[in-house]
Design an enzyme around this catalytic site. Structure first.
Site, PDB file in Angstrom:
ATOM      1  N   ASN A   1       0.951  -1.243   0.058  1.00 62.66           N
ATOM      2  CA  ASN A   1       0.060   0.153   0.179  1.00 62.66           C
ATOM      3  C   ASN A   1       0.729   1.055  -0.078  1.00 62.66           C
ATOM      4  O   ASN A   1       0.539   2.244  -0.675  1.00 62.66           O
ATOM      5  CB  ASN A   1      -0.820   0.202   1.134  1.00 62.66           C
ATOM      6  CG  ASN A   1      -2.220  -1.173   1.050  1.00 62.66           C
ATOM      7  OD1 ASN A   1      -2.493  -1.305   0.011  1.00 62.66           O
ATOM      8  ND2 ASN A   1      -2.368  -1.385   2.008  1.00 62.66           N
TER       9      ASN A   1
ATOM     10  N   TYR B   1       8.941 -11.815  11.511  1.00 60.11           N
ATOM     11  CA  TYR B   1       9.720 -10.491  11.215  1.00 60.11           C
ATOM     12  C   TYR B   1      10.508 -10.357   9.995  1.00 60.11           C
ATOM     13  O   TYR B   1      10.593  -9.581   9.104  1.00 60.11           O
ATOM     14  CB  TYR B   1      10.361  -9.937  12.434  1.00 60.11           C
ATOM     15  CG  TYR B   1      10.875  -8.609  12.633  1.00 60.11           C
ATOM     16  CD1 TYR B   1      10.257  -7.521  12.082  1.00 60.11           C
ATOM     17  CD2 TYR B   1      12.364  -8.581  12.805  1.00 60.11           C
ATOM     18  CE1 TYR B   1      10.746  -6.104  12.196  1.00 60.11           C
ATOM     19  CE2 TYR B   1      12.844  -7.300  12.800  1.00 60.11           C
ATOM     20  CZ  TYR B   1      12.295  -6.125  12.699  1.00 60.11           C
ATOM     21  OH  TYR B   1      12.657  -4.937  12.577  1.00 60.11           O
TER      22      TYR B   1
HETATM   23  P1  NAD Z   1       8.455   0.926  16.922  1.00 54.98           P
HETATM   24  O1  NAD Z   1       7.496  -0.039  17.233  1.00 54.98           O
HETATM   25  O2  NAD Z   1       8.468   1.870  18.019  1.00 54.98           O
HETATM   26  O3  NAD Z   1       7.574   1.559  15.768  1.00 54.98           O
HETATM   27  C1  NAD Z   1       6.855   1.034  14.705  1.00 54.98           C
HETATM   28  C2  NAD Z   1       5.617   1.817  14.460  1.00 54.98           C
HETATM   29  O4  NAD Z   1       4.756   1.345  13.297  1.00 54.98           O
HETATM   30  C3  NAD Z   1       4.861   1.722  15.749  1.00 54.98           C
HETATM   31  O5  NAD Z   1       4.451   3.408  16.281  1.00 54.98           O
HETATM   32  C4  NAD Z   1       3.333   0.954  15.412  1.00 54.98           C
HETATM   33  O6  NAD Z   1       2.270   1.514  16.135  1.00 54.98           O
HETATM   34  C5  NAD Z   1       3.518   1.232  13.985  1.00 54.98           C
HETATM   35  N1  NAD Z   1       2.784   0.205  13.136  1.00 54.98           N
HETATM   36  C6  NAD Z   1       2.812  -1.081  13.317  1.00 54.98           C
HETATM   37  N2  NAD Z   1       2.018  -1.627  12.251  1.00 54.98           N
HETATM   38  C7  NAD Z   1       1.326  -0.582  11.773  1.00 54.98           C
HETATM   39  C8  NAD Z   1       0.350  -0.759  10.675  1.00 54.98           C
HETATM   40  N3  NAD Z   1      -0.102  -1.869  10.058  1.00 54.98           N
HETATM   41  N4  NAD Z   1      -0.193   0.373  10.390  1.00 54.98           N
HETATM   42  C9  NAD Z   1      -0.014   1.653  10.999  1.00 54.98           C
HETATM   43  N5  NAD Z   1       1.300   1.758  11.716  1.00 54.98           N
HETATM   44  C10 NAD Z   1       1.919   0.579  12.408  1.00 54.98           C
HETATM   45  O7  NAD Z   1       9.531   0.406  16.320  1.00 54.98           O
HETATM   46  P2  NAD Z   1      11.043   1.087  15.924  1.00 54.98           P
HETATM   47  O8  NAD Z   1      12.176   0.609  16.770  1.00 54.98           O
HETATM   48  O9  NAD Z   1      10.549   2.311  15.766  1.00 54.98           O
HETATM   49  O10 NAD Z   1      10.974   0.582  14.357  1.00 54.98           O
HETATM   50  C11 NAD Z   1      10.649   1.429  13.395  1.00 54.98           C
HETATM   51  C12 NAD Z   1      11.167   0.629  11.907  1.00 54.98           C
HETATM   52  O11 NAD Z   1      12.317   0.341  11.824  1.00 54.98           O
HETATM   53  C13 NAD Z   1      10.353  -0.662  11.954  1.00 54.98           C
HETATM   54  O12 NAD Z   1       9.962  -0.860  10.381  1.00 54.98           O
HETATM   55  C14 NAD Z   1      11.574  -1.768  12.218  1.00 54.98           C
HETATM   56  O13 NAD Z   1      11.495  -3.045  11.585  1.00 54.98           O
HETATM   57  C15 NAD Z   1      12.754  -0.784  11.907  1.00 54.98           C
HETATM   58  N6  NAD Z   1      13.897  -1.427  12.559  1.00 54.98           N
HETATM   59  C16 NAD Z   1      14.054  -0.809  13.992  1.00 54.98           C
HETATM   60  C17 NAD Z   1      15.247  -1.386  14.416  1.00 54.98           C
HETATM   61  C18 NAD Z   1      15.617  -0.686  16.035  1.00 54.98           C
HETATM   62  O14 NAD Z   1      16.750  -1.178  16.459  1.00 54.98           O
HETATM   63  N7  NAD Z   1      14.554   0.069  16.503  1.00 54.98           N
HETATM   64  C19 NAD Z   1      16.119  -2.246  13.984  1.00 54.98           C
HETATM   65  C20 NAD Z   1      16.153  -2.823  12.719  1.00 54.98           C
HETATM   66  C21 NAD Z   1      14.569  -2.182  11.991  1.00 54.98           C
END
Ligand code: NAD
Ligand code: UDP
Length: 314
Positions: A105, A151
């Site tokens: 999307n 994941y």
């Molecule tokens: P987080 O859980 O704080 O943030 C993810 C956000 O996505 C949340 O606010 C959640 O409510 C929202 N979300 C989930 N599913 C959704 C949906 N279907 N529709 C709308 N919103 C939705 O996690 P983060 O650590 O901030 O991670 C952000 C991104 O970075 C993710 O994609 C994660 O895979 C990637 N990432 C993070 C890390 C890390 O160390 N923090 C490492 C690798 C990858």
């Protein structure tokens, strides 16, 4: 397009840890931002300071449903997905949906507007790696049916879909493979090692080390990671780029840093190592250095002090 143009940017996962910092950075660079989030693992508290900002709009929406935005769109940054092992194992189907339907999307939104698209992917694409440090050309060692597969495979599918949309529609896409990132606005109870150890140390509880603590990670401070994402979104590189801090340490060493910086005398409680927990992880960031002129600037000690301060204030 130059890096100075004022863009209309759509950020999914905007109420999450990294998403909210990314919105701050985009607004500081004078872009306008529509932040989308369904609040599954994020929190409105992370973007409360943006309420009333004239260049920011929040839309509560699940990106696994079609995404429509009023007004023009120049860039789409897709971060929506549960991200901590505790969260994605609690919501495995939502996680697979966010990587598949959600990515579809968000790509479709970018295609409609001929906008740039950036995918927040992950070092989990490398699984429990057999090559160390990990560089982007490594295809990974992933268990496709284990507890982390919801994941890992969701993100690997999202990468494949992103490349397909680039190849078929000529979309200008970027893929960031993000390694462990930490900082203020992480959820205190998301089970990741940074908030878990800080919370335990601040409460005077034993730190819970999984296994013998010899597994390694490297920790990138949020502002460094966001700077990497910001640079990458203007790059013409279509293949994945690692973004993370190459300073590697064992989880035992990391526990010692947290205890020293919180001033706590920490007892240690060993718990079983979760299934498929990667034994080693460190990014090779040669590509990001060369291509984006990027490398982390914030030393662990400074980043941890800021993060501890944030958790103390909660
Ligand atoms: P987080 O859980 O704080 O943030 C993810 C956000 O996505 C949340 O606010 C959640 O409510 C929202 N979300 C989930 N599913 C959704 C949906 N279907 N529709 C709308 N919103 C939705 O996690 P983060 O650590 O901030 O991670 C952000 C991104 O970075 C993710 O994609 C994660 O895979 C990637 N990432 C993070 C890390 C890390 O160390 N923090 C490492 C690798 C990858
Ligand atoms: N870990 C730990 N104790 C905790 C939480 C995590 O020892 O309370 C370990 C975990 O087993 C892993 C590392 O710390 O080896 C990083 O875990 P995290 O969940 O932060 O992220 P991952 O890199 O596994 O996605």
């Amino acid at each position: 397009m130059t890096i100075r143009d004022n863009l209309h940017v759509v950020v999914s996962g905007a109420a999450g840890f990294i998403g909210s910092h990314l919105c701050d950075r985009l607004l500081a660079e004078n872009h306008s931002v529509v932040g989308i989030d369904n609040l599954l693992t994020g929190s409105l508290r992370n973007i409360a300071h943006l309420a009333g900002h004239q260049a920011f709009r929040f839309v509560q929406h699940d990106v696994t449903k079609p995404v429509h935005v009023d007004g023009a769109v120049d860039a789409v940054l897709h971060l929506a997905s549960p991200a901590s092992p505790k969260d994605y194992m609690r919501y495995p189907i939502e996680t697979l949906d966010a990587g598949s339907a959600g990515t579809r999307n968000m790509l479709e939104l970018a295609r409609r507007w001929n906008a740039r698209f950036l995918l927040a992917s992950t070092s989990e694409c490398y699984g429990d790696p057999l090559i160390h440090p990990q560089r982007e050309t490594y295809w990974g060692h992933v268990n496709p049916v284990g507890p982390r597969s919801c994941y890992d495979e969701s993100k690997r599918f999202a990468e494949a879909l992103t490349m397909a949309c680039h190849r078929v529609h000529g979309l200008r896409t970027n893929i960031a493979r993000i390694f462990n990132t930490y900082g203020p606005r992480m959820q205190l109870d998301d089970g990741r090692v940074v908030p878990a150890f800080i919370d335990q140390a601040l409460r005077g509880q034993p730190v819970t080390i999984f296994g013998d603590g010899s597994q390694t990670r490297s920790f990138c401070y949020a502002s460094d990671l966001v700077d990497g994402l910001y640079r990458l979104m203007f790059s013409d590189e279509r293949y994945p780029v690692n973004l993370g801090n190459p300073v590697e340490m064992t989880i035992r060493e990391f526990a010692e840093h947290v205890c020293r910086l919180t001033g706590a005398t920490c007892a240690v409680e060993h718990r079983p190592l979760p299934e498929d927990d990667p034994k080693k992880r460190r990014p090779d960031i040669t590509k990001a250095r060369t291509l984006l002129g990027w490398e982390p600037q914030v030393p662990l000690e400074e980043g941890l002090r800021l993060t501890i301060e944030y958790f103390r204030s909660l």
